[in-house]
Design an enzyme around this catalytic site. Structure first.
Site, PDB file in Angstrom:
ATOM      1  N   HIS A 145      33.974  37.371  44.217  1.00  0.00           N
ATOM      2  CA  HIS A 145      35.381  37.028  43.970  1.00  0.00           C
ATOM      3  C   HIS A 145      36.310  38.240  44.154  1.00  0.00           C
ATOM      4  O   HIS A 145      35.923  39.377  43.911  1.00  0.00           O
ATOM      5  CB  HIS A 145      35.467  36.529  42.515  1.00  0.00           C
ATOM      6  N   GLU A 189      28.008  36.933  41.721  1.00  0.00           N
ATOM      7  CA  GLU A 189      28.386  35.778  40.906  1.00  0.00           C
ATOM      8  C   GLU A 189      27.127  34.962  40.695  1.00  0.00           C
ATOM      9  O   GLU A 189      26.154  35.140  41.435  1.00  0.00           O
ATOM     10  CB  GLU A 189      29.424  34.936  41.657  1.00  0.00           C
ATOM     11  N   SER A 193      32.231  30.834  44.115  1.00  0.00           N
ATOM     12  CA  SER A 193      33.484  30.061  44.081  1.00  0.00           C
ATOM     13  C   SER A 193      33.712  29.153  45.276  1.00  0.00           C
ATOM     14  O   SER A 193      34.291  28.088  45.135  1.00  0.00           O
ATOM     15  CB  SER A 193      34.694  30.983  44.058  1.00  0.00           C
ATOM     16  N   ASP A 219      28.759  37.564  37.233  1.00  0.00           N
ATOM     17  CA  ASP A 219      29.978  36.845  36.866  1.00  0.00           C
ATOM     18  C   ASP A 219      29.662  35.348  36.826  1.00  0.00           C
ATOM     19  O   ASP A 219      29.366  34.745  37.857  1.00  0.00           O
ATOM     20  CB  ASP A 219      31.074  37.169  37.894  1.00  0.00           C
ATOM     21  N   HIS A 222      32.022  30.237  37.072  1.00  0.00           N
ATOM     22  CA  HIS A 222      31.866  28.814  37.412  1.00  0.00           C
ATOM     23  C   HIS A 222      30.661  28.174  36.743  1.00  0.00           C
ATOM     24  O   HIS A 222      30.416  26.981  36.913  1.00  0.00           O
ATOM     25  CB  HIS A 222      31.742  28.642  38.925  1.00  0.00           C
ATOM     26  N   LYS A 253      38.057  28.092  32.903  1.00  0.00           N
ATOM     27  CA  LYS A 253      37.512  26.988  33.701  1.00  0.00           C
ATOM     28  C   LYS A 253      36.901  25.942  32.756  1.00  0.00           C
ATOM     29  O   LYS A 253      37.652  25.262  32.087  1.00  0.00           O
ATOM     30  CB  LYS A 253      36.560  27.573  34.737  1.00  0.00           C
TER      31      LYS A 253
HETATM   32  C1  LIG Z   1      38.282  32.346  38.375  1.00  0.00           C
HETATM   33  C2  LIG Z   1      37.410  33.509  38.573  1.00  0.00           C
HETATM   34  C3  LIG Z   1      37.709  34.749  38.012  1.00  0.00           C
HETATM   35  C4  LIG Z   1      39.030  35.013  37.361  1.00  0.00           C
HETATM   36  O1  LIG Z   1      39.073  34.519  36.083  1.00  0.00           O
HETATM   37  P1  LIG Z   1      40.499  34.288  35.400  1.00  0.00           P
HETATM   38  O2  LIG Z   1      40.199  34.120  33.981  1.00  0.00           O
HETATM   39  O3  LIG Z   1      41.063  33.072  36.049  1.00  0.00           O
HETATM   40  O4  LIG Z   1      41.324  35.509  35.695  1.00  0.00           O
HETATM   41  C5  LIG Z   1      36.780  35.742  38.106  1.00  0.00           C
HETATM   42  N1  LIG Z   1      35.621  35.565  38.766  1.00  0.00           N
HETATM   43  C6  LIG Z   1      35.333  34.416  39.366  1.00  0.00           C
HETATM   44  C7  LIG Z   1      34.037  34.273  40.084  1.00  0.00           C
HETATM   45  C8  LIG Z   1      36.211  33.349  39.305  1.00  0.00           C
HETATM   46  O5  LIG Z   1      35.943  32.209  39.913  1.00  0.00           O
END
Ligand SMILES: *Cc1c(COP(=O)(O)O)cnc(C)c1O
Length: 395
Positions: A145, A189, A193, A219, A222, A253
């Site tokens: 991301h 991740e 995404s 991360d 999702h 999310k």
């Molecule tokens: C949405 C997202 C973010 C950002 O998160 P926010 O809380 O919206 O700033 C970070 N990493 C990934 C993989 C995302 O999809």
């Protein structure tokens, strides 16, 4: 007078330059606009047209659930409704509800500690710069991301991107570079995404364990709420929560709120409190927001039915796309329909919108040139029949 004239000229030049760049974007069908819309639960009304929202990240449907909001409002009084923290947490913004949320997260994940941030963007742009220095090498998946990329840019570390999910290349890079760096951080991740595919966390953990100075940053933006028996994410699903050094997730999310977290060791938490600029130099989220997050987080473990349903409708859509000849890399509720050229993608998305499905085109630079796509982002409050109806309108 001279000075003023020059300033005016400079402004004119700038305006022209920006205008030209915008026209370029427009001519490539890549111009973005903020869409005006009215929200009504699972539906949105855009330009007078009512559509089922297929582009929301409210993966468990918690954000559209009116009853949950009613319950939460019942708990509030003018004294407990605190709309601002008025300060960084390091000064006077550290309300007790923050610590309650962090204790809850640490207990759920079974970690020593947790730390909450204002957003996933803050987390990803703050943690990597804090923990790395010029002796650090970051090995990052090619498709991470934008917030992670910005975090890498803000850090003093050297960075090499490996081909998406290519663990053979990653292994070669580790062999080649680990000895010459003090510290290596693998960054990925869990669910990606844009493709909705998944990193192989177990293999990443095995790889990292072969070296003494390699750590793993994951991360779960999702995956939090959606994956794992209790909704803790892919790390729970893969049984490796405790093997991940930096386990990050977001509340915006499936969490139906705002903010982000890391679950980690006590030492790492204390270190971040001291060194993480995006934690230190920003006003903490409003306490009422943290209280809401806490109330949502307490519901997520029991939402197994919702997770199963989301899994089912996602599979239905993925299989239908494949049957229609699309190659679909997704293994999750993020389902891309890759069209290719941006202009065609926009037309296809508008077609679905005419049939009442609010699906959006995703174009460069968010995705690589030539891979523009309609990105379906499914939520647990979408019904099987609605997916069947959607499939009928995909050619
Ligand atoms: C949405 C997202 C973010 C950002 O998160 P926010 O809380 O919206 O700033 C970070 N990493 C990934 C993989 C995302 O999809």
């Amino acid at each position: 007078m001279m000075i003023k004239d020059n300033m005016m000229k400079k402004q004119d030049n700038e305006t022209t330059m920006l205008g030209v760049r915008l026209q370029e974007l427009e001519s490539h069908s890549n111009l973005r606009r903020l869409p005006s819309m009215v929200h009504d639960g699972r539906e949105v009304i855009v330009n007078g047209r009512r559509m089922l929202n297929l582009s929301s990240n409210d993966y468990l449907g918690l954000g559209t659930d009116r009853k949950i909001r009613e319950d939460f409002l019942q708990t509030l009084t003018p004294d407990s409704f605190l709309p601002t923290s008025s300060s960084s947490r390091l000064l006077t913004g550290n309300f007790s509800v923050y610590e309650e949320l962090e204790a809850e997260l640490a207990a759920r994940f079974g970690t020593e500690a947790a730390l909450v941030f204002n957003s996933g963007y803050h987390a990803n742009t703050g943690i990597l710069p804090a923990v790395s220095n010029s002796q650090t090498l970051i090995l990052a998946d090619k498709l991470v991301h934008a917030s992670i990329i910005d975090g890498i840019r803000l850090s003093a570390a050297r960075c090499i991107r490996y081909r998406h999910n290519d663990l053979n290349q990653l292994e070669r890079l580790l062999k080649e570079h680990t000895q010459s760096h003090q510290q290596v951080i693998i960054v990925t991740e869990s669910i990606f995404s844009m493709d909705g595919d998944r990193a192989d966390l177990q293999s990443l953990v095995q790889l990292k364990h072969r070296y003494g100075n390699v750590s793993l940053y994951v991360d779960e933006a999702h995956a939090f709420g959606v994956r794992g028996k209790h909704g803790l994410g892919c790390a729970e699903e893969a049984g490796c929560i405790h093997d991940i050094d930096f386990l990050v997730g977001t509340f915006g999310k499936a969490g139906a709120s705002a903010g982000a977290y890391i679950v980690c060791s006590r030492v790492l938490r204390e270190y971040l409190v001291n060194c993480m600029r995006t934690l230190i130099f920003t006003t903490a989220l409003p306490p009422v927001n943290i209280a809401w997050t806490l109330s949502v987080i307490r519901r997520i473990p029991e939402m197994q039915e919702e997770r199963k349903h989301l899994d089912r409708i996602s599979r239905t859509l993925r299989e239908a796309l494949e049957a229609k000849g699309y190659s679909c890399p997704s293994v999750s509720h993020i389902v891309p329909l890759v069209v290719g050229p941006s202009a065609d993608t926009v037309i296809r998305a508008e077609e679905l919108q005419r049939h009442g499905f609010y699906a959006l085109p995703v174009r460069p630079p968010t995705v690589p040139e030539g891979t523009s796509r309609i990105r379906f982002s499914l939520t647990a409050d979408i019904r099987e029949e609605e997916i069947e109806e959607l499939i009928k309108h995909i050619s």
